[in-house]
Design an enzyme around this catalytic site. Structure first.
Site, PDB file in Angstrom:
ATOM      1  N   ASN A  48       0.817  -1.218   0.000  1.00 51.00           N
ATOM      2  CA  ASN A  48       0.000   0.000   0.000  1.00 51.00           C
ATOM      3  C   ASN A  48       0.854   1.272   0.000  1.00 51.00           C
ATOM      4  O   ASN A  48       0.320   2.374   0.182  1.00 51.00           O
ATOM      5  CB  ASN A  48      -0.916   0.026   1.219  1.00 51.00           C
ATOM      6  CG  ASN A  48      -2.006  -1.024   1.144  1.00 51.00           C
ATOM      7  OD1 ASN A  48      -2.454  -1.393   0.068  1.00 51.00           O
ATOM      8  ND2 ASN A  48      -2.433  -1.512   2.299  1.00 51.00           N
ATOM      9  N   HIS A 134     -14.620  -0.440   5.491  1.00 54.36           N
ATOM     10  CA  HIS A 134     -13.601  -1.242   6.162  1.00 54.36           C
ATOM     11  C   HIS A 134     -14.139  -1.899   7.430  1.00 54.36           C
ATOM     12  O   HIS A 134     -15.064  -1.400   8.074  1.00 54.36           O
ATOM     13  CB  HIS A 134     -12.405  -0.351   6.511  1.00 54.36           C
ATOM     14  CG  HIS A 134     -11.198  -1.093   6.979  1.00 54.36           C
ATOM     15  ND1 HIS A 134     -10.921  -1.293   8.315  1.00 54.36           N
ATOM     16  CD2 HIS A 134     -10.196  -1.705   6.293  1.00 54.36           C
ATOM     17  CE1 HIS A 134      -9.797  -1.975   8.426  1.00 54.36           C
ATOM     18  NE2 HIS A 134      -9.345  -2.236   7.220  1.00 54.36           N
ATOM     19  N   GLU A 174     -15.994   5.170   2.773  1.00 55.47           N
ATOM     20  CA  GLU A 174     -14.588   5.330   2.423  1.00 55.47           C
ATOM     21  C   GLU A 174     -14.496   6.247   1.209  1.00 55.47           C
ATOM     22  O   GLU A 174     -15.446   6.354   0.421  1.00 55.47           O
ATOM     23  CB  GLU A 174     -13.948   3.976   2.115  1.00 55.47           C
ATOM     24  CG  GLU A 174     -13.883   3.053   3.312  1.00 55.47           C
ATOM     25  CD  GLU A 174     -13.048   1.817   3.058  1.00 55.47           C
ATOM     26  OE1 GLU A 174     -11.902   1.974   2.597  1.00 55.47           O
ATOM     27  OE2 GLU A 174     -13.529   0.708   3.323  1.00 55.47           O
ATOM     28  N   SER A 178     -10.952  -0.239  -0.447  1.00 56.31           N
ATOM     29  CA  SER A 178      -9.660  -0.916  -0.413  1.00 56.31           C
ATOM     30  C   SER A 178      -9.598  -2.185  -1.229  1.00 56.31           C
ATOM     31  O   SER A 178      -8.523  -2.578  -1.673  1.00 56.31           O
ATOM     32  CB  SER A 178      -9.267  -1.220   1.033  1.00 56.31           C
ATOM     33  OG  SER A 178     -10.230  -2.076   1.644  1.00 56.31           O
ATOM     34  N   ASP A 203     -13.641   8.112   5.450  1.00 53.03           N
ATOM     35  CA  ASP A 203     -12.371   7.451   5.755  1.00 53.03           C
ATOM     36  C   ASP A 203     -11.576   7.426   4.456  1.00 53.03           C
ATOM     37  O   ASP A 203     -11.904   6.678   3.532  1.00 53.03           O
ATOM     38  CB  ASP A 203     -12.636   6.038   6.270  1.00 53.03           C
ATOM     39  CG  ASP A 203     -11.358   5.235   6.485  1.00 53.03           C
ATOM     40  OD1 ASP A 203     -10.263   5.752   6.185  1.00 53.03           O
ATOM     41  OD2 ASP A 203     -11.446   4.077   6.933  1.00 53.03           O
ATOM     42  N   HIS A 206      -7.150   5.279   1.621  1.00 59.81           N
ATOM     43  CA  HIS A 206      -6.522   4.931   0.343  1.00 59.81           C
ATOM     44  C   HIS A 206      -6.600   6.049  -0.690  1.00 59.81           C
ATOM     45  O   HIS A 206      -6.159   5.866  -1.821  1.00 59.81           O
ATOM     46  CB  HIS A 206      -7.169   3.658  -0.214  1.00 59.81           C
ATOM     47  CG  HIS A 206      -6.978   2.465   0.658  1.00 59.81           C
ATOM     48  ND1 HIS A 206      -5.871   1.645   0.577  1.00 59.81           N
ATOM     49  CD2 HIS A 206      -7.743   1.963   1.664  1.00 59.81           C
ATOM     50  CE1 HIS A 206      -5.978   0.690   1.486  1.00 59.81           C
ATOM     51  NE2 HIS A 206      -7.089   0.856   2.155  1.00 59.81           N
ATOM     52  N   LYS A 235      -0.383   4.072   4.348  1.00 57.04           N
ATOM     53  CA  LYS A 235      -0.445   3.841   2.906  1.00 57.04           C
ATOM     54  C   LYS A 235       0.474   4.838   2.192  1.00 57.04           C
ATOM     55  O   LYS A 235       1.675   4.679   2.186  1.00 57.04           O
ATOM     56  CB  LYS A 235      -1.886   3.927   2.409  1.00 57.04           C
ATOM     57  CG  LYS A 235      -2.726   2.703   2.708  1.00 57.04           C
ATOM     58  CD  LYS A 235      -3.224   2.664   4.124  1.00 57.04           C
ATOM     59  CE  LYS A 235      -4.113   1.479   4.409  1.00 57.04           C
ATOM     60  NZ  LYS A 235      -4.545   1.450   5.837  1.00 57.04           N
TER      61      LYS A 235
END
Length: 406
Positions: A48, A134, A174, A178, A203, A206, A235
């Protein structure tokens, strides 16, 4: 047999029977584009570390500078003696960059998400989450006193139907998902939360560092400002830890009531120094994002039309296979060609959507991308010809079929 021993033995046996047992592997140099396992070298497409900072000498030197200045550890929680000038400077830097009044630091994204939901939610509250959020968000929602409902992945019509029945909800999504590498419909979600007098939590584990102006993330790219933003440092930052970005009042509230913050040892101040330097590198070294774009385009060009290929605008490139054992077989075959990818299987993803989670970083070369795509195409052809598995949409891929909201 004692209860706990019997329960553990049964659970492990069941996991083995399903072929889903997870195992730790000792890897050397796994924070770079090349890793070593049991004496063999592989191109690492499972990291990541999207911007290639984790092993960058400039960032390593920054952490060493922090160690020389502050020592190894923080020695206490933030409210005791664990909050240093390095922590204060990092918080201020994050606020200026991302446009918030407060930043509260945590040791991991998992603890930040759990602290946030446990602190904010009460018995009569409503929590609405994208079904592909997540595990840290899902678990916190289930364990909180609030009523949690999940909306179909990126389905704003379904979200609106839930909001119409439960206005003044907390909506969590998110920024970049992910396992699928796709992006939330943040403009539409933000409009809905405003319309129904709700709060939006994003969130952006990523998306931060990768998307938006100066790498400011998914919300910057969508030109929205959520009520609360969670960013993690494991990440694109190349380090570890997390922060909750929020208003001054929410920050004060978390300082009082977020138990993960109040009762956990603060991150080492030397790490905060390194994170401050990573912030500068992310904002000023645009070539890293440009390199990711170039490599992503090359990967898409080589894989377009191959069953299982999913096109994304992020460094996460899922290749959906379907069956868990087939995903493992393809991953192992790739290792014979010195390509390291991770097979993601249930329960991390829904049954029937096992996949290779391929990730690109700014440290990869075009030659390495070509080795990946050539090896992957060959592995797919052999598996399809052998009749061992079906690939792509026929395996109920991605999110739409297997993710009916509950």
């Amino acid at each position: 047999m004692p209860l706990f021993k019997s329960r553990i033995k049964s659970a492990l046996a069941h996991r083995r029977e399903q072929g889903l047992t997870r195992q730790l592997k000792v890897l050397e140099n796994s924070n770079g584009p090349l890793l070593t396992c049991e004496g063999s070298r592989f191109i690492n497409f499972s990291s990541n570390d999207y911007l290639g900072l984790a092993n960058d000498p400039e960032l390593v030197n920054a952490w060493q500078t922090g160690l020389s200045q502050y020592g190894a550890g923080s020695a206490a929680s933030p409210l005791v003696t664990g909050f240093s000038p390095a922590h204060r400077n990092l918080e201020a830097q994050l606020c200026e960059w991302l446009g918030f009044e407060r930043a509260i630091l945590f040791s991991s994204g998992f603890s930040a998400n759990q602290a946030l939901l446990f602190s904010l939610l009460e018995k009569d509250d409503s929590l609405l989450q994208d079904k592909l959020n997540h595990a840290s968000l899902m678990e916190a929602g289930m364990l909180s006193p609030a009523t949690m409902k999940r909306f179909k992945h990126n389905d704003t019509q379904h979200l609106e139907s839930l909001l119409s029945r439960s206005p003044q909800s907390l909506v969590a999504t998110e920024g970049v998902f992910s396992m699928d590498g796709d992006q939330a419909l943040l403009n539409q979600i933000s409009n809905l939360t405003n319309q129904y007098d709700s709060w939006l939590v994003v969130d952006d584990a990523h998306g931060i560092g990768v998307l938006g102006d100066e790498g400011a993330g998914s919300c910057s790219a969508a030109q929205i400002s959520p009520d609360i933003l969670v960013v993690t440092f494991g990440k694109a930052f190349g380090l570890s830890g997390a922060a909750i970005l929020c208003s001054s009042e929410v920050g004060d509230y978390l300082t009082q009531f977020a138990r993960h913050h109040v009762y956990s040892t603060a991150m080492p101040p030397s790490q905060a120094v390194a994170l401050s330097h990573a912030c500068q590198m992310i904002q000023t070294q645009e070539w890293r994002r440009e390199k990711l774009t170039e490599l992503g385009a090359l990967y898409a060009e080589q894989m377009n039309g191959v069953q299982g290929f999913i096109d994304t605008q992020t460094p996460i490139k899922p290749f959906v296979i379907g069956e868990a054992q087939a995903a493992r077989s393809v991953a192992e075959e790739l290792k014979h060609n010195q390509v390291w990818v991770t097979a993601i299987r249930p329960p991390t993803v829904p049954t029937g959507t096992a996949r290779l989670r391929i990730t690109l970083t700014a440290n990869h070369t075009q030659k390495q991308i070509l080795q990946l795509t050539r090896s992957l195409r060959q592995a797919v052809e052999r598996n399809v010809q052998s009749g061992e598995s079906s690939f792509g949409p026929n395996s109920e891929t991605n999110t739409e079929i297997n993710n009916e909201a509950q």
